[in-house]
Design an enzyme around this catalytic site. Structure first.
Site, PDB file in Angstrom:
ATOM      1  N   GLU A 160      46.050  40.297  37.388  1.00 28.34           N
ATOM      2  CA  GLU A 160      45.675  40.060  38.740  1.00 28.34           C
ATOM      3  C   GLU A 160      44.275  39.540  38.792  1.00 28.34           C
ATOM      4  O   GLU A 160      43.385  39.743  37.638  1.00 28.34           O
ATOM      5  CB  GLU A 160      45.665  41.420  39.491  1.00 28.34           C
ATOM      6  CG  GLU A 160      46.885  42.307  39.554  1.00 28.34           C
ATOM      7  CD  GLU A 160      46.855  43.482  39.915  1.00 28.34           C
ATOM      8  OE1 GLU A 160      45.871  44.074  40.494  1.00 28.34           O
ATOM      9  OE2 GLU A 160      47.896  44.145  39.998  1.00 28.34           O
ATOM     10  N   LYS A 218      40.331  39.505  39.914  1.00 34.75           N
ATOM     11  CA  LYS A 218      39.522  40.615  39.960  1.00 34.75           C
ATOM     12  C   LYS A 218      38.756  40.366  40.994  1.00 34.75           C
ATOM     13  O   LYS A 218      37.669  39.493  40.991  1.00 34.75           O
ATOM     14  CB  LYS A 218      38.759  41.077  38.704  1.00 34.75           C
ATOM     15  CG  LYS A 218      37.665  42.004  39.001  1.00 34.75           C
ATOM     16  CD  LYS A 218      36.993  42.458  37.459  1.00 34.75           C
ATOM     17  CE  LYS A 218      36.343  43.810  37.552  1.00 34.75           C
ATOM     18  NZ  LYS A 218      35.396  43.985  38.451  1.00 34.75           N
ATOM     19  N   ASP A 259      36.008  40.078  43.977  1.00 41.85           N
ATOM     20  CA  ASP A 259      34.589  40.602  43.926  1.00 41.85           C
ATOM     21  C   ASP A 259      34.096  41.384  45.235  1.00 41.85           C
ATOM     22  O   ASP A 259      33.719  40.721  46.246  1.00 41.85           O
ATOM     23  CB  ASP A 259      33.554  39.520  43.513  1.00 41.85           C
ATOM     24  CG  ASP A 259      32.389  39.949  43.181  1.00 41.85           C
ATOM     25  OD1 ASP A 259      32.041  41.214  43.115  1.00 41.85           O
ATOM     26  OD2 ASP A 259      31.374  39.183  43.031  1.00 41.85           O
ATOM     27  N   TYR A 263      45.896  46.729  45.441  1.00 43.33           N
ATOM     28  CA  TYR A 263      46.510  46.288  44.326  1.00 43.33           C
ATOM     29  C   TYR A 263      46.846  47.360  43.425  1.00 43.33           C
ATOM     30  O   TYR A 263      47.198  47.432  42.341  1.00 43.33           O
ATOM     31  CB  TYR A 263      45.312  45.619  43.208  1.00 43.33           C
ATOM     32  CG  TYR A 263      44.054  46.231  43.532  1.00 43.33           C
ATOM     33  CD1 TYR A 263      43.692  47.557  43.042  1.00 43.33           C
ATOM     34  CD2 TYR A 263      42.872  45.459  44.096  1.00 43.33           C
ATOM     35  CE1 TYR A 263      42.525  48.058  43.143  1.00 43.33           C
ATOM     36  CE2 TYR A 263      41.728  46.090  44.215  1.00 43.33           C
ATOM     37  CZ  TYR A 263      41.337  47.316  43.997  1.00 43.33           C
ATOM     38  OH  TYR A 263      40.198  47.884  43.963  1.00 43.33           O
ATOM     39  N   LYS A 289      36.104  39.517  32.146  1.00 42.49           N
ATOM     40  CA  LYS A 289      34.976  39.046  32.983  1.00 42.49           C
ATOM     41  C   LYS A 289      34.861  37.652  32.877  1.00 42.49           C
ATOM     42  O   LYS A 289      34.488  37.085  31.677  1.00 42.49           O
ATOM     43  CB  LYS A 289      33.630  40.044  32.991  1.00 42.49           C
ATOM     44  CG  LYS A 289      33.817  41.428  33.323  1.00 42.49           C
ATOM     45  CD  LYS A 289      33.568  41.499  34.908  1.00 42.49           C
ATOM     46  CE  LYS A 289      32.208  41.902  34.956  1.00 42.49           C
ATOM     47  NZ  LYS A 289      31.726  42.645  36.067  1.00 42.49           N
ATOM     48  N   CYS A 349      -2.631  22.147  51.068  1.00 38.58           N
ATOM     49  CA  CYS A 349      -1.619  22.693  51.667  1.00 38.58           C
ATOM     50  C   CYS A 349      -0.823  21.425  52.244  1.00 38.58           C
ATOM     51  O   CYS A 349      -1.435  20.700  53.077  1.00 38.58           O
ATOM     52  CB  CYS A 349      -1.992  23.816  52.916  1.00 38.58           C
ATOM     53  SG  CYS A 349      -0.595  24.237  53.898  1.00 38.58           S
ATOM     54  N   CYS A 357      -1.322  21.969  56.388  1.00 39.24           N
ATOM     55  CA  CYS A 357      -2.613  21.818  57.160  1.00 39.24           C
ATOM     56  C   CYS A 357      -3.757  21.098  56.415  1.00 39.24           C
ATOM     57  O   CYS A 357      -4.802  20.930  56.747  1.00 39.24           O
ATOM     58  CB  CYS A 357      -3.024  23.341  57.325  1.00 39.24           C
ATOM     59  SG  CYS A 357      -3.553  24.218  55.935  1.00 39.24           S
ATOM     60  N   CYS A 392      -2.334  29.095  50.733  1.00 34.09           N
ATOM     61  CA  CYS A 392      -3.235  28.341  51.622  1.00 34.09           C
ATOM     62  C   CYS A 392      -3.911  29.353  52.181  1.00 34.09           C
ATOM     63  O   CYS A 392      -3.204  30.339  52.748  1.00 34.09           O
ATOM     64  CB  CYS A 392      -2.327  27.621  52.577  1.00 34.09           C
ATOM     65  SG  CYS A 392      -3.105  26.974  53.895  1.00 34.09           S
ATOM     66  N   CYS A 428      -2.817  27.847  59.470  1.00 34.75           N
ATOM     67  CA  CYS A 428      -2.045  26.952  58.988  1.00 34.75           C
ATOM     68  C   CYS A 428      -0.608  26.756  59.923  1.00 34.75           C
ATOM     69  O   CYS A 428      -0.034  28.084  59.951  1.00 34.75           O
ATOM     70  CB  CYS A 428      -1.747  27.129  57.518  1.00 34.75           C
ATOM     71  SG  CYS A 428      -0.284  26.318  56.646  1.00 34.75           S
TER      72      CYS A 428
HETATM   73  S1  IVH Z   1      42.654  48.245  39.807  1.00 40.90           S
HETATM   74  C1  IVH Z   1      41.497  52.065  37.766  1.00 40.90           C
HETATM   75  N1  IVH Z   1      42.847  45.701  40.432  1.00 40.90           N
HETATM   76  O1  IVH Z   1      37.265  46.167  40.038  1.00 40.90           O
HETATM   77  C2  IVH Z   1      42.012  50.953  38.154  1.00 40.90           C
HETATM   78  N2  IVH Z   1      40.781  46.946  40.344  1.00 40.90           N
HETATM   79  O2  IVH Z   1      35.186  46.742  37.818  1.00 40.90           O
HETATM   80  C3  IVH Z   1      41.881  50.850  39.513  1.00 40.90           C
HETATM   81  N3  IVH Z   1      38.697  45.331  41.337  1.00 40.90           N
HETATM   82  O3  IVH Z   1      36.756  49.259  40.926  1.00 40.90           O
HETATM   83  C4  IVH Z   1      41.216  49.516  40.045  1.00 40.90           C
HETATM   84  N4  IVH Z   1      40.204  43.542  41.898  1.00 40.90           N
HETATM   85  O4  IVH Z   1      37.043  47.920  42.959  1.00 40.90           O
HETATM   86  C5  IVH Z   1      42.079  46.794  40.190  1.00 40.90           C
HETATM   87  N5  IVH Z   1      43.114  43.677  41.270  1.00 40.90           N
HETATM   88  C6  IVH Z   1      42.407  44.522  40.794  1.00 40.90           C
HETATM   89  C7  IVH Z   1      40.865  44.480  41.366  1.00 40.90           C
HETATM   90  C8  IVH Z   1      40.125  45.530  40.978  1.00 40.90           C
HETATM   91  C9  IVH Z   1      39.019  43.818  41.819  1.00 40.90           C
HETATM   92  C10 IVH Z   1      37.786  46.237  41.342  1.00 40.90           C
HETATM   93  C11 IVH Z   1      37.711  47.660  41.759  1.00 40.90           C
HETATM   94  C12 IVH Z   1      37.265  48.455  40.557  1.00 40.90           C
HETATM   95  C13 IVH Z   1      36.480  47.354  39.736  1.00 40.90           C
HETATM   96  C14 IVH Z   1      36.245  47.747  38.332  1.00 40.90           C
END
Ligand code: IVH
Length: 680
Positions: free
Chosen positions: A122, A124, A126, A238, A326, A420, A423, A436, A441
């Site tokens: 999936e 991730k 943010d 998720y 990451k 500046c 001024c 300045c 100014c």
């Molecule tokens: S699963 C124990 N799925 O990433 C696993 N987390 O760095 C439960 N996050 O705390 C989380 N997208 O806030 C999961 N597709 C995804 C996610 C996801 C973002 C976040 C979540 C987690 C953090 C960990």
């Protein structure tokens, strides 16, 4: 059945029908992105429901689509203990590390090395992790992750998110609604909403959010759900936590259940038959993440079989069946068109690069801070250079390095200014900074006035940066005290100022005269005096004149004020120009006294003592208790330390109570606290 009953039951039916139709369209619009009716038609349905509910308030139910935005702001969030801890995820940064993860799983679960494990990959997202509980299909509560074991009850704010159904309805196909379902997901702010919010904040003089994640967190933690509702938060779900009344074997099934019940599940989720497929999918998204209109900071890789989840278990920090991959922070290359210098409110001159606009981490970037002139020399940054940009949590990105191979000889070395830019006054060097020193100014004046009018300071509603620019350029404002001499005729006719907005601004200016002393002190723009220090000073001195006459020694004796800050305060009030402006402010009728505190004698049990409050107090909402303590001469701090004298404990206290016991801090329940404040 008599006539009245008959009518009520048909109204009830009509209401139920309307709710069901609205829910259907909510799902189509907010979750599936396939609206079936126009906004106008949708509004008519909601209006009809509102009118029927208004006429029959006894028929309003908490899950009605009209009940998304609650009435009054909360005084604080209650704490919710997570039934299943919300653990975090281990990180990896390369394909090799993902292969190691795969091997570790096989080793631990006794799976043959040649056999492939099935994964779900999936995006991730943010954002901010949350949990939501549905009982018998009804949304009952939701909380933030907090420390993983307990979080804040943000139910009222989550209810404002249209993508989260207030009642679960199955999409048919034999699926039924589970009796209990805890879902987990991520609250986020799409890039467009983030940009819109920050533009609004610039206009109203409020500080911008550094990134969409901070903006989402800030919006979710607001005590007033009416404001949260305006932030247009979004969610992807998720995972399923606790559940009753359904059977689940795989993570794919979990996602199917969520989707079937009308919860948003990210469409870029992919089942992978082997770790090699996983790596390929991660690499694809590393390159494609720019296409998304929300930020992702990596991928999440989950073992598909739930039986395998149980077998693998978790460490104290994270489950062993999941890992994240990451991405490197996003970078972009663009050209420096010119380097300009900005004058801050304290006169510091900062070089800023104007860039050929480029997309970076969800926003179009056309400026980058170059921090100071030494930095330009150190990195050898020239006008016309191509540079690598990177966002590191700030709104304004930084220049990482120059792409020297792209130089063609036309680049110009930037010359440090000697005067500046606004001024023309001489500049003084303070460490790596240039400053300045001319208090008149114009650039500094504008900055100072903008801060003076902002939310953290005097909060003059409607006096935003663009208007201040005009007012200074036209000579109506020479310093912030001039705000209180503005007249209706000065305003009306300025760009974007009609009769109505001019009249309301005059009223807002009048209104701002009543702000409390700490706001005024903060608004003065004294070097190194922010909102917190301003509060400390206001509490200590009680009025502006006493502060203005305080000596360096007297200031340094105050808890939390060091010699540098004390020096800045003395310097500010000794300056001839500042003295004139402060006198002008005073003569405009502005409040210069500490308000809100009843003139009670200092309570010897409270005066000079530091307090921390935890849990929900019944009699005194948190803010009121704080004002009481401060009014009686005490200090209120946010965390327990050895220096804390008392911890006031309300209902459902958090970890602060444990910490207080550990450190032998005296704990007061609400009754003991009340007794103490009454003792004089
Ligand atoms: S699963 C124990 N799925 O990433 C696993 N987390 O760095 C439960 N996050 O705390 C989380 N997208 O806030 C999961 N597709 C995804 C996610 C996801 C973002 C976040 C979540 C987690 C953090 C960990």
């Amino acid at each position: 059945m008599d006539m009245r009953l008959n009518m009520t039951s048909s109204i009830k039916e009509k209401i139920n029908q309307l709710r069901s139709v609205i829910r259907h369209h909510d799902r189509k619009y907010y979750v599936e992105n396939t609206p079936a009716i126009t906004d106008y038609e949708y509004d008519l349905l909601v209006k009809e429901l509102q009118q029927l509910e208004q006429a029959h308030p006894e028929l309003i139910t908490p899950d009605s689509p009209t009940q998304r935005v609650g009435g009054e702001p909360l005084s604080q969030f209650a704490t919710i203990n997570h039934k299943i801890p919300m653990l975090s995820i281990d990180n990896t940064y390369s394909g090799e590390e993902l292969r190691e993860f795969d091997q570790r799983i096989k080793r631990m679960a006794d799976i043959d090395k040649q056999q492939d494990v099935e994964y779900v990959v999936e995006l991730k997202i943010d954002g901010i992790a949350i949990t939501i509980w549905y009982e018998n299909g009804l949304f009952t509560r939701g909380a933030t992750r907090g420390d993983g074991f307990k979080g804040d009850d943000v139910t009222a704010n989550l209810k404002t998110i249209h993508q989260i159904p207030l009642t679960l309805e199955s999409a048919g196909k034999g699926q039924h609604v589970p009796t209990v379902l805890e879902i987990r997901g991520e609250i986020y702010l799409p890039n467009k909403e983030f940009q819109r919010l920050n533009e609004e904040r610039v206009e109203s003089g409020e500080p911008q959010f550094a990134n969409p994640r901070n903006a989402a967190a800030g919006s979710l933690k607001l005590l007033d759900p009416r404001i949260t509702a305006k932030r247009h938060l979004h969610i992807f779900t998720y995972a399923i936590g606790h559940y009753e009344g359904i059977e689940l074997q795989t993570h794919t099934q979990c996602l199917d259940v969520l989707r079937g019940l009308g919860l948003p599940v990210n469409t870029h989720t992919q089942s992978c038959k082997s770790i090699e497929e996983v790596i390929q999918h991660c690499n694809t998204w590393d390159e494609r993440r720019d296409e998304l209109d929300y930020l992702v900071d990596g991928m999440v890789i989950k073992v598909n079989s739930l039986a395998l989840h149980n077998q693998l278990g978790a460490t104290s920090k994270s489950p062993r069946w999941v890992i994240s991959y990451k991405f490197q922070p996003e970078q972009a290359i663009t050209k420096i068109e010119e380097i300009v210098v900005q004058v801050g409110k304290t006169g510091v001159i900062t070089p800023v690069a104007n860039l050929t606009p480029v997309l970076l981490a969800g926003t179009t970037v056309s400026r980058a801070t170059l921090h100071n002139f030494d930095e330009i020399a150190r990195k050898d940054i020239r006008v016309g250079d191509h540079v690598v940009l990177q966002k590191a949590g700030e709104i304004i990105p930084q220049v990482v390095s120059v792409v020297k191979e792209k130089r063609d000889g036309t680049e110009d070395v930037f010359k440090e200014p000697t005067a500046c830019p606004e001024c023309n006054s001489d500049l003084a060097r303070i460490g790596v900074y240039l400053r300045c020193n001319n208090p008149l100014c114009l650039a500094q004046t504008k900055r100072r006035i903008k801060y003076f009018a902002s939310r953290d300071a005097m909060d003059v509603e409607g006096l935003g940066p663009a208007l201040i620019e005009q007012l200074v350029d036209k000579g109506f404002l020479k310093d912030y005290a001039d705000i209180y001499h503005l007249k209706y005729d000065d305003l009306v006719g300025l760009e974007r100022m009609g009769e109505k907005s001019s009249a309301s601004l005059i009223q807002a200016i009048e209104e701002s005269k009543k702000r409390d002393l700490d706001h005024l002190i903060s608004a003065l723009g004294i070097n190194n005096v922010g909102t917190h220090t301003a509060e400390v000073l206001a509490n200590h001195f009680g009025d502006l004149d006493t502060l203005a006459n305080a000596t360096q020694e007297a200031l340094e004796r105050i808890h939390e004020i060091g010699p540098v800050v004390a020096g800045c305060i003395v310097e500010f009030f000794q300056d001839k120009h500042n003295r004139v402006v402060v006198e002008k402010l005073k003569s405009s009728g502005i409040n210069t006294q500490k308000l809100a505190v009843p003139t009670v004698a200092k309570n010897p049990h409270i005066s000079g003592k530091s307090f921390v409050i935890t849990g929900v107090l019944q009699k005194y909402p948190r803010k009121e208790a704080e004002i009481l303590i401060k009014g009686l001469g005490g200090r209120v701090l946010s965390s327990v330390s050895k220096k804390t004298d008392y911890l006031v404990v309300g209902e459902s206290p958090g970890s602060k109570a444990d910490k207080a016991r550990e450190l032998n801090v005296t704990i007061l329940d609400e009754e003991a606290f009340e007794k103490m404040i009454r003792m004089i």
